[in-house]
Enzyme design. Structure first.
Site, PDB file in Angstrom:
ATOM      1  N   HIS A  68      61.174  70.957  12.563  1.00  0.00           N
ATOM      2  CA  HIS A  68      61.456  70.360  11.264  1.00  0.00           C
ATOM      3  C   HIS A  68      61.872  71.454  10.294  1.00  0.00           C
ATOM      4  O   HIS A  68      61.194  72.464  10.197  1.00  0.00           O
ATOM      5  CB  HIS A  68      60.188  69.687  10.751  1.00  0.00           C
ATOM      6  CG  HIS A  68      60.476  68.453   9.979  1.00  0.00           C
ATOM      7  ND1 HIS A  68      61.128  68.479   8.778  1.00  0.00           N
ATOM      8  CD2 HIS A  68      60.214  67.163  10.236  1.00  0.00           C
ATOM      9  CE1 HIS A  68      61.243  67.239   8.345  1.00  0.00           C
ATOM     10  NE2 HIS A  68      60.703  66.416   9.203  1.00  0.00           N
ATOM     11  N   TYR A 197      59.782  64.846  -1.220  1.00  0.00           N
ATOM     12  CA  TYR A 197      58.941  65.001  -2.411  1.00  0.00           C
ATOM     13  C   TYR A 197      59.644  64.254  -3.537  1.00  0.00           C
ATOM     14  O   TYR A 197      60.718  64.679  -3.990  1.00  0.00           O
ATOM     15  CB  TYR A 197      58.804  66.465  -2.818  1.00  0.00           C
ATOM     16  CG  TYR A 197      58.099  67.339  -1.799  1.00  0.00           C
ATOM     17  CD1 TYR A 197      56.735  67.222  -1.586  1.00  0.00           C
ATOM     18  CD2 TYR A 197      58.812  68.298  -1.080  1.00  0.00           C
ATOM     19  CE1 TYR A 197      56.085  68.037  -0.661  1.00  0.00           C
ATOM     20  CE2 TYR A 197      58.166  69.121  -0.160  1.00  0.00           C
ATOM     21  CZ  TYR A 197      56.805  68.979   0.040  1.00  0.00           C
ATOM     22  OH  TYR A 197      56.174  69.787   0.951  1.00  0.00           O
ATOM     23  N   PRO A 289      46.667  70.763  -0.725  1.00  0.00           N
ATOM     24  CA  PRO A 289      47.566  70.443   0.395  1.00  0.00           C
ATOM     25  C   PRO A 289      49.051  70.418   0.029  1.00  0.00           C
ATOM     26  O   PRO A 289      49.883  70.146   0.884  1.00  0.00           O
ATOM     27  CB  PRO A 289      47.085  69.067   0.860  1.00  0.00           C
ATOM     28  CG  PRO A 289      46.344  68.485  -0.288  1.00  0.00           C
ATOM     29  CD  PRO A 289      45.794  69.628  -1.091  1.00  0.00           C
ATOM     30  N   LYS A 293      49.341  74.411   4.017  1.00  0.00           N
ATOM     31  CA  LYS A 293      49.057  75.766   4.513  1.00  0.00           C
ATOM     32  C   LYS A 293      47.712  75.914   5.212  1.00  0.00           C
ATOM     33  O   LYS A 293      47.499  76.894   5.923  1.00  0.00           O
ATOM     34  CB  LYS A 293      49.051  76.751   3.321  1.00  0.00           C
ATOM     35  CG  LYS A 293      50.371  76.928   2.643  1.00  0.00           C
ATOM     36  CD  LYS A 293      51.042  78.180   3.135  1.00  0.00           C
ATOM     37  CE  LYS A 293      52.388  78.392   2.526  1.00  0.00           C
ATOM     38  NZ  LYS A 293      53.481  78.182   3.457  1.00  0.00           N
ATOM     39  N   TYR A 384      57.465  78.743   2.010  1.00  0.00           N
ATOM     40  CA  TYR A 384      57.141  77.388   2.459  1.00  0.00           C
ATOM     41  C   TYR A 384      56.760  77.394   3.935  1.00  0.00           C
ATOM     42  O   TYR A 384      55.804  76.741   4.343  1.00  0.00           O
ATOM     43  CB  TYR A 384      58.357  76.500   2.217  1.00  0.00           C
ATOM     44  CG  TYR A 384      58.135  75.015   2.396  1.00  0.00           C
ATOM     45  CD1 TYR A 384      57.181  74.338   1.665  1.00  0.00           C
ATOM     46  CD2 TYR A 384      58.925  74.290   3.277  1.00  0.00           C
ATOM     47  CE1 TYR A 384      56.998  72.970   1.818  1.00  0.00           C
ATOM     48  CE2 TYR A 384      58.758  72.928   3.433  1.00  0.00           C
ATOM     49  CZ  TYR A 384      57.792  72.270   2.701  1.00  0.00           C
ATOM     50  OH  TYR A 384      57.611  70.917   2.850  1.00  0.00           O
TER      51      TYR A 384
HETATM   52  P1  FAD Z   1      38.079  72.126   9.765  1.00  0.00           P
HETATM   53  O1  FAD Z   1      39.287  71.631  10.442  1.00  0.00           O
HETATM   54  O2  FAD Z   1      37.548  71.370   8.606  1.00  0.00           O
HETATM   55  O3  FAD Z   1      36.946  72.254  10.868  1.00  0.00           O
HETATM   56  C1  FAD Z   1      35.609  72.542  10.516  1.00  0.00           C
HETATM   57  C2  FAD Z   1      34.700  71.962  11.584  1.00  0.00           C
HETATM   58  O4  FAD Z   1      33.367  72.302  11.258  1.00  0.00           O
HETATM   59  C3  FAD Z   1      34.771  70.444  11.648  1.00  0.00           C
HETATM   60  O5  FAD Z   1      34.983  70.045  12.979  1.00  0.00           O
HETATM   61  C4  FAD Z   1      33.410  69.979  11.123  1.00  0.00           C
HETATM   62  O6  FAD Z   1      32.955  68.795  11.764  1.00  0.00           O
HETATM   63  C5  FAD Z   1      32.526  71.174  11.472  1.00  0.00           C
HETATM   64  N1  FAD Z   1      31.359  71.337  10.600  1.00  0.00           N
HETATM   65  C6  FAD Z   1      31.294  71.196   9.261  1.00  0.00           C
HETATM   66  N2  FAD Z   1      30.062  71.488   8.813  1.00  0.00           N
HETATM   67  C7  FAD Z   1      29.341  71.822   9.900  1.00  0.00           C
HETATM   68  C8  FAD Z   1      27.990  72.250  10.094  1.00  0.00           C
HETATM   69  N3  FAD Z   1      27.138  72.385   9.063  1.00  0.00           N
HETATM   70  N4  FAD Z   1      27.568  72.524  11.353  1.00  0.00           N
HETATM   71  C9  FAD Z   1      28.411  72.405  12.417  1.00  0.00           C
HETATM   72  N5  FAD Z   1      29.701  72.011  12.289  1.00  0.00           N
HETATM   73  C10 FAD Z   1      30.148  71.740  11.048  1.00  0.00           C
HETATM   74  N6  FAD Z   1      47.090  72.069   6.590  1.00  0.00           N
HETATM   75  C11 FAD Z   1      48.279  72.497   7.063  1.00  0.00           C
HETATM   76  O7  FAD Z   1      48.389  73.683   7.425  1.00  0.00           O
HETATM   77  N7  FAD Z   1      49.377  71.670   7.162  1.00  0.00           N
HETATM   78  C12 FAD Z   1      49.307  70.358   6.801  1.00  0.00           C
HETATM   79  O8  FAD Z   1      50.304  69.612   6.953  1.00  0.00           O
HETATM   80  C13 FAD Z   1      48.052  69.862   6.261  1.00  0.00           C
HETATM   81  N8  FAD Z   1      47.894  68.566   5.909  1.00  0.00           N
HETATM   82  C14 FAD Z   1      46.654  68.107   5.516  1.00  0.00           C
HETATM   83  C15 FAD Z   1      46.497  66.754   5.190  1.00  0.00           C
HETATM   84  C16 FAD Z   1      45.232  66.285   4.789  1.00  0.00           C
HETATM   85  C17 FAD Z   1      45.087  64.828   4.408  1.00  0.00           C
HETATM   86  C18 FAD Z   1      44.112  67.172   4.747  1.00  0.00           C
HETATM   87  C19 FAD Z   1      42.740  66.652   4.342  1.00  0.00           C
HETATM   88  C20 FAD Z   1      44.268  68.503   5.070  1.00  0.00           C
HETATM   89  C21 FAD Z   1      45.529  68.986   5.449  1.00  0.00           C
HETATM   90  N9  FAD Z   1      45.706  70.325   5.783  1.00  0.00           N
HETATM   91  C22 FAD Z   1      46.940  70.775   6.201  1.00  0.00           C
HETATM   92  C23 FAD Z   1      44.572  71.254   5.738  1.00  0.00           C
HETATM   93  C24 FAD Z   1      43.946  71.475   7.127  1.00  0.00           C
HETATM   94  O9  FAD Z   1      43.655  70.236   7.728  1.00  0.00           O
HETATM   95  C25 FAD Z   1      42.692  72.332   7.006  1.00  0.00           C
HETATM   96  O10 FAD Z   1      42.988  73.461   6.231  1.00  0.00           O
HETATM   97  C26 FAD Z   1      42.181  72.767   8.388  1.00  0.00           C
HETATM   98  O11 FAD Z   1      41.590  71.680   9.062  1.00  0.00           O
HETATM   99  C27 FAD Z   1      41.169  73.907   8.284  1.00  0.00           C
HETATM  100  O12 FAD Z   1      40.695  74.226   9.554  1.00  0.00           O
HETATM  101  P2  FAD Z   1      39.214  74.790   9.745  1.00  0.00           P
HETATM  102  O13 FAD Z   1      39.043  75.046  11.195  1.00  0.00           O
HETATM  103  O14 FAD Z   1      38.959  75.889   8.797  1.00  0.00           O
HETATM  104  O15 FAD Z   1      38.250  73.612   9.239  1.00  0.00           O
END
Ligand code: FAD
Length: 387
Positions: A68, A197, A289, A293, A384
């Site tokens: 994309h 957008y 969001p 990123k 971006y």
């Molecule tokens: P998470 O994916 O949140 O994983 C954390 C994990 O820890 C989860 O599985 C949770 O269950 C677990 N956990 C939490 N607390 C505890 C605990 N106390 N004990 C044990 N386990 C626990 N980012 C992009 O780059 N591109 C996009 O297009 C984009 N679109 C998005 C759209 C939406 C609607 C949302 C909400 C977010 C979007 N993001 C996007 C952001 C992205 O999803 C997050 O930044 C990403 O998931 C972060 O990854 P992570 O591994 O740090 O945390």
């Protein structure tokens, strides 16, 4: 090594460490089926794909992801498109739903013999200032437990145990952008061949392809109003209005299968190391969001942390761990600056009076510059897609 959380950050870290002979235990609050179904991100930056491919973790996204490279702005001054794949560094996104990536990473980790404890909530990290921290947990059977570790990686998001365990001197830089979005997943094919957008006086509308049959939409939303407040019909009418469908073509509608309100907030924890506890992903920094990123930075941080941990645990060189926080923060702040710029680009300022008019005129001027200046377009494309 104990890793809190099986999201993109925790699973990339777990895979990289396990593949290099480090014994890891991932503690994950949710059940596996929940992780397979949790739709969030979809746009993976070129560097994210490179990182995953470098470590043999990109088979699924290379096979099933789609490339994309165009975004389309619809504004009060008309419509323009940026073919960002030909601008800046010439990089593209790969669109691959986050839950598919998480499923791939989980399968790879478990197939290789990695240990993970589902349904186990980390409660706190104790003794992180020393070199023998302990994670207190509530297990799947509801029983409390204690898990000793050499190092703990806090990859458990913004509400996780890692953040709750930080000492009072931890600095949290925080910004509430004062804007909320209703995030929607529609069982409908994309309506345009670009990220859309639509900047509208009634609020932003956004369009992002996910798969040939599923599209993510966003509607700027009044804070505090529940996600279910509007009927599907009203949601589609409002999307069509803000996306100026009457001028630029109808939206392809379908059943709305997920709704969630996201308040646009950003924060950065500093530093990202507290003795034996390290933060990565959303636990380290939450990104609004607007620029897609968060998942990309989670993967980047996981690779940086894995490299530093391997230098220490395999080669006895702790200098990488000492540099981890500064290296990671440099990337985080770059992404935060761009996300903040995007938030201001995409939303009319709220309020009335001269100051609001001033900020709105700046927003319009920014869009004009983006439409007309090749240098500005190159800068946009680089930021971006880049992390
Ligand atoms: P998470 O994916 O949140 O994983 C954390 C994990 O820890 C989860 O599985 C949770 O269950 C677990 N956990 C939490 N607390 C505890 C605990 N106390 N004990 C044990 N386990 C626990 N980012 C992009 O780059 N591109 C996009 O297009 C984009 N679109 C998005 C759209 C939406 C609607 C949302 C909400 C977010 C979007 N993001 C996007 C952001 C992205 O999803 C997050 O930044 C990403 O998931 C972060 O990854 P992570 O591994 O740090 O945390």
């Amino acid at each position: 090594m104990v890793i809190l959380g099986a999201g993109p950050a925790g699973l990339v870290l777990g895979n990289l460490l396990h593949a290099n002979g480090i014994d890891c235990l991932v503690l994950e609050r949710a059940e596996r089926s929940h992780l397979h179904a949790r739709a969030r991100a979809g746009f993976l930056a070129a560097n994210t794909v490179r990182v995953l491919a470098r470590h043999g973790l990109a088979d699924g996204l290379l096979r099933h992801g789609t490339r994309h490279a165009v975004c389309e702005f619809r504004t009060e001054d008309g419509r323009f498109r940026l073919d960002y794949g030909t601008l800046g560094r010439g990089e593209q996104h790969t669109v691959y739903p986050q839950q598919e990536l998480v499923a791939d990473l989980l399968a790879r980790y478990l197939d290789a013999g990695g240990r993970i404890s589902f349904g186990t909530e980390a409660l706190a990290v104790l003794g992180a200032e020393g070199d023998r921290p302990v994670v207190t947990v509530c297990g799947a059977d509801g029983r409390p437990g204690r898990v000793p570790a050499r190092y703990v990686a806090g990859c458990d998001g913004r509400h996780g145990a890692a953040r709750r365990s930080l000492p009072p001197e931890a600095v949290r830089h925080r910004r509430d952008h004062g804007v909320s979005w209703l995030g929607l997943l529609a069982q409908a094919p994309p309506s345009l061949d670009a990220v859309g957008y639509a900047v509208h006086e009634r609020g932003l509308a956004g369009h992002m392809a996910r798969t040939p049959d599923v599209t993510r939409y966003y509607l700027q939303w009044e804070r505090g109003v529940p996600a279910e407040a509007w009927s599907e019909e009203r949601v589609w009418d409002e999307l069509a209005l803000r996306m100026r469908a009457a001028d630029h073509g109808p939206l392809r509608q379908g059943r709305i299968v997920q709704r969630a309100v996201v308040d646009l907030e950003s924060d950065v924890l500093e530093p990202l190391r507290y003795g034996s506890l390290f933060l990565a992903g959303d636990a380290a920094s939450l990104l609004a969001p607007a620029a897609a990123k968060g998942a990309n930075l989670a993967v980047l941080a996981a690779e940086l942390l894995a490299e530093a941990l391997l230098d220490d645990l395999v080669h006895g060189d702790p200098s990488g761990l000492e540099r981890y926080s500064a290296r990671c923060l440099e990337h985080l702040w770059r992404a935060q600056e761009f996300s903040h710029w995007m938030v201001q680009l995409l939303h009319h300022p709220s309020g009335v009076g001269g100051e609001t008019l001033f900020h709105d005129a700046l927003r319009r001027s920014r869009l004009t510059s983006l439409r007309t200046s090749r240098a500005h377009q190159d800068w946009f494309a680089e930021n971006y897609v880049g992390v």
